[in-house]
Design an enzyme around this catalytic site. Structure first.
Site, PDB file in Angstrom:
ATOM      1  N   THR A   1      16.662   6.961  -1.469  1.00 24.80           N
ATOM      2  CA  THR A   1      15.497   6.121  -0.841  1.00 24.80           C
ATOM      3  C   THR A   1      16.408   5.236   0.313  1.00 24.80           C
ATOM      4  OG1 THR A   1      14.281   6.145  -2.817  1.00 24.80           O
ATOM      5  CG2 THR A   1      13.612   4.771  -1.257  1.00 24.80           C
TER       6      THR A   1
ATOM      7  N   GLY B   1       5.380   2.031   2.653  1.00 27.06           N
ATOM      8  CA  GLY B   1       6.777   2.302   2.968  1.00 27.06           C
ATOM      9  C   GLY B   1       7.954   1.311   3.036  1.00 27.06           C
ATOM     10  N   ARG B   2       8.029   0.355   2.153  1.00 30.55           N
ATOM     11  CA  ARG B   2       8.676  -0.957   2.323  1.00 30.55           C
ATOM     12  C   ARG B   2       8.644  -1.395   3.750  1.00 30.55           C
ATOM     13  NH1 ARG B   2      12.011   2.021  -1.356  1.00 30.55           N
ATOM     14  NH2 ARG B   2      11.957   1.090  -3.314  1.00 30.55           N
TER      15      ARG B   2
ATOM     16  N   GLN C   1       1.764   1.691 -10.963  1.00 32.08           N
ATOM     17  CA  GLN C   1       1.850   0.486 -10.904  1.00 32.08           C
ATOM     18  C   GLN C   1       0.679  -0.378 -10.476  1.00 32.08           C
ATOM     19  OE1 GLN C   1       5.178  -0.354  -8.537  1.00 32.08           O
ATOM     20  NE2 GLN C   1       6.618  -0.652 -10.142  1.00 32.08           N
TER      21      GLN C   1
ATOM     22  N   CYS D   1       3.899   4.323  -7.624  1.00 32.86           N
ATOM     23  CA  CYS D   1       2.970   3.293  -7.083  1.00 32.86           C
ATOM     24  C   CYS D   1       1.761   3.354  -7.675  1.00 32.86           C
ATOM     25  CB  CYS D   1       3.002   3.325  -5.630  1.00 32.86           C
ATOM     26  SG  CYS D   1       4.597   3.346  -4.906  1.00 32.86           S
TER      27      CYS D   1
ATOM     28  N   ARG E   1       9.784  -5.170   4.662  1.00 33.36           N
ATOM     29  CA  ARG E   1       8.731  -6.025   4.170  1.00 33.36           C
ATOM     30  C   ARG E   1       9.053  -7.518   4.250  1.00 33.36           C
ATOM     31  NH1 ARG E   1       7.569  -3.364  -1.665  1.00 33.36           N
ATOM     32  NH2 ARG E   1       9.658  -3.936  -1.660  1.00 33.36           N
TER      33      ARG E   1
ATOM     34  N   ASP F   1      14.758  -2.629   3.246  1.00 34.29           N
ATOM     35  CA  ASP F   1      13.452  -3.099   2.989  1.00 34.29           C
ATOM     36  C   ASP F   1      12.919  -4.077   4.261  1.00 34.29           C
ATOM     37  OD1 ASP F   1      10.911  -4.259   2.083  1.00 34.29           O
ATOM     38  OD2 ASP F   1      11.866  -4.343  -0.089  1.00 34.29           O
TER      39      ASP F   1
ATOM     40  N   GLU G   1       0.722  -1.348   0.054  1.00 34.08           N
ATOM     41  CA  GLU G   1       0.022  -0.068   0.089  1.00 34.08           C
ATOM     42  C   GLU G   1       0.699   1.025  -0.144  1.00 34.08           C
ATOM     43  OE1 GLU G   1      -2.534   0.579   3.415  1.00 34.08           O
ATOM     44  OE2 GLU G   1      -0.872   0.053   4.856  1.00 34.08           O
ATOM     45  N   CYS G   2       0.327   2.417  -0.675  1.00 30.98           N
ATOM     46  CA  CYS G   2       1.249   3.515  -0.772  1.00 30.98           C
ATOM     47  C   CYS G   2       0.016   4.864  -0.801  1.00 30.98           C
ATOM     48  CB  CYS G   2       1.910   3.479  -1.922  1.00 30.98           C
ATOM     49  SG  CYS G   2       2.761   5.159  -2.480  1.00 30.98           S
TER      50      CYS G   2
END
Length: 398
Positions: A318, A297-298, A269, A266, A332, A330, A252-253
């Site tokens: 980033t 946000g990763r 995409q 995002c 996630r 990252d 989600e973004c």
């Protein structure tokens, strides 16, 4: 970036009970509101206070507890990434911290017994005003058990706060004076809790939701056992699980998906993936799934992503912005995506992605990725550097 192999034993649902999950969730909520929680191991306890939410009364209470425990010491635990940034700013830490720090590493610091709450927040947050790190009287320490240090970091990350916490050791027998029993938990219970919570999802609701460009769509909500935010599966068309299913994992973004931010790709995409899946069937109804994962946000959360944006505006890319905040490149997890696919009967996928780590991550969680399908969109003046960083430093394939 190196992926850590998944230990199947760590994901055994029997390891976790409803009581354990409830204790973690209560502790997370207490830390978010600036309260104190306790981690337990043997006859010792560690009082924990999140650095981001610390206020002077709570910090003063911990300083008093330190004296009462006859330790006379207050400690600050940071991730190794954040400690590395502080050393570059002049903090007196060992010079031999490795350049490539492990994502689960930490550094323990001794701090003055009268250190102010504002100074604690300065040590944790790189977006606050510049400060003289040398003047804070902070030094390296190694006198707190690893289980307490790792557990504290795990809790503040779970609370979506900056990964830094104040620790004070006290005798377990005298804990009643400092922390209510509802906010105490065994340090060892935190070792695998995030992976367990991520892997144990249950389907809670679904509905047909026609989408622009994909009218034959159904949204299915999956809730983690810890009661956290739901992940969503968007089924487009009718899944044919007898062959690899065209699949997109989309974290989600809020800024890109909802507001149309130009800082990232995002939103493009997301909508592009829906269109690609819808057009994958000859009749235009589609045959695939988009997993919309609650890992903003990763995996660092929306507030921390906004902090990262401020650091990027100051010159960081980033990846470096995440490291300065104290997070890994990252954060996630791929267990939720894999579990959702299993519950949908999908064992093999054609993965719509530019990120080779997604291929590796799903494969490590038992999903067969038969093909990586490119998913590329043009850059703009605002996200050109972001996309370049993705390619050069994250290895994305455009």
């Amino acid at each position: 970036m190196t992926m850590t192999p998944i230990d199947p034993a760590a994901l055994d649902p029997a390891v976790w009970t409803a009581t354990c999950l409830a204790q973690v969730e209560r502790a997370v909520a207490e830390l978010r509101r600036g309260g104190v929680v306790a981690l337990l191991e043997g006859d010792q306890a560690a009082l924990v206070l999140a650095a981001e939410t610390v206020e002077q009364p709570a910090l003063a209470a911990l300083q008093t507890a330190s004296a009462a425990g006859k330790k006379g010491e207050v400690r600050l635990v940071l991730t190794a990434e954040r400690a590395q940034t502080l050393r570059k700013r002049g903090l007196a830490l060992p010079a031999n911290l490795p350049a490539n720090l492990p994502a689960d590493g930490y550094r323990l610091l001794s701090v003055a017994g009268n250190l102010a709450a504002e100074a604690v927040r300065q040590l944790a947050d790189p977006t606050v005003a510049a400060f003289d790190a040398k003047a804070l009287g902070v030094a390296a320490a190694n006198d707190v058990a690893p289980a307490f240090c790792r557990g504290a970091i795990e809790l503040v990350k779970a609370a979506r706060l900056l990964p830094a916490a104040i620790l004070v050791l006290v005798p377990r027998a005298g804990l009643d004076h400092w922390v209510d029993i509802a906010f105490r938990l065994e340090a060892r219970d935190l070792t695998h809790w995030r992976r367990n919570a991520a892997a144990n999802l249950r389907r809670v609701s679904s509905a047909r939701v026609p989408l622009e460009g994909a009218e034959e769509a159904e949204i299915i909500a999956f809730r983690p056992h810890d009661g956290g935010k739901e992940h969503l599966a968007i089924i487009i068309g009718k899944l044919d699980t007898a062959k690899p299913v065209l699949t997109r994992l989309h974290s989600e973004c809020f800024t890109g998906d909802l507001l149309g931010s130009l800082r990232c790709d995002c939103g493009e995409q997301l909508r592009g993936a829906i269109a690609a899946i819808a057009n994958s069937a000859p009749d235009g109804t589609g045959n695939g799934v988009l997993l919309y994962l609650a890992q903003e946000g990763r995996g660092i959360g929306l507030v921390n992503k906004l902090r990262a944006y401020r650091l990027q505006d100051a010159g960081a890319d980033t990846l470096d912005a995440n490291l300065q905040l104290g997070f890994g490149a990252d954060e996630r997890l791929y267990q939720p995506a894999a579990e959702m696919l299993r519950q949908l009967g999908v064992g093999a996928v054609r993965l719509l992605t530019n990120n080779p780590e997604k291929v590796t991550g799903l494969a490590q969680c038992g999903i067969n990725v038969t093909e990586r399908v490119p998913h590329v969109f043009p850059s703009n003046d605002h996200n050109e550097r972001y996309l370049s960083t993705k390619a050069i430093r994250f290895g994305h394939m455009f």
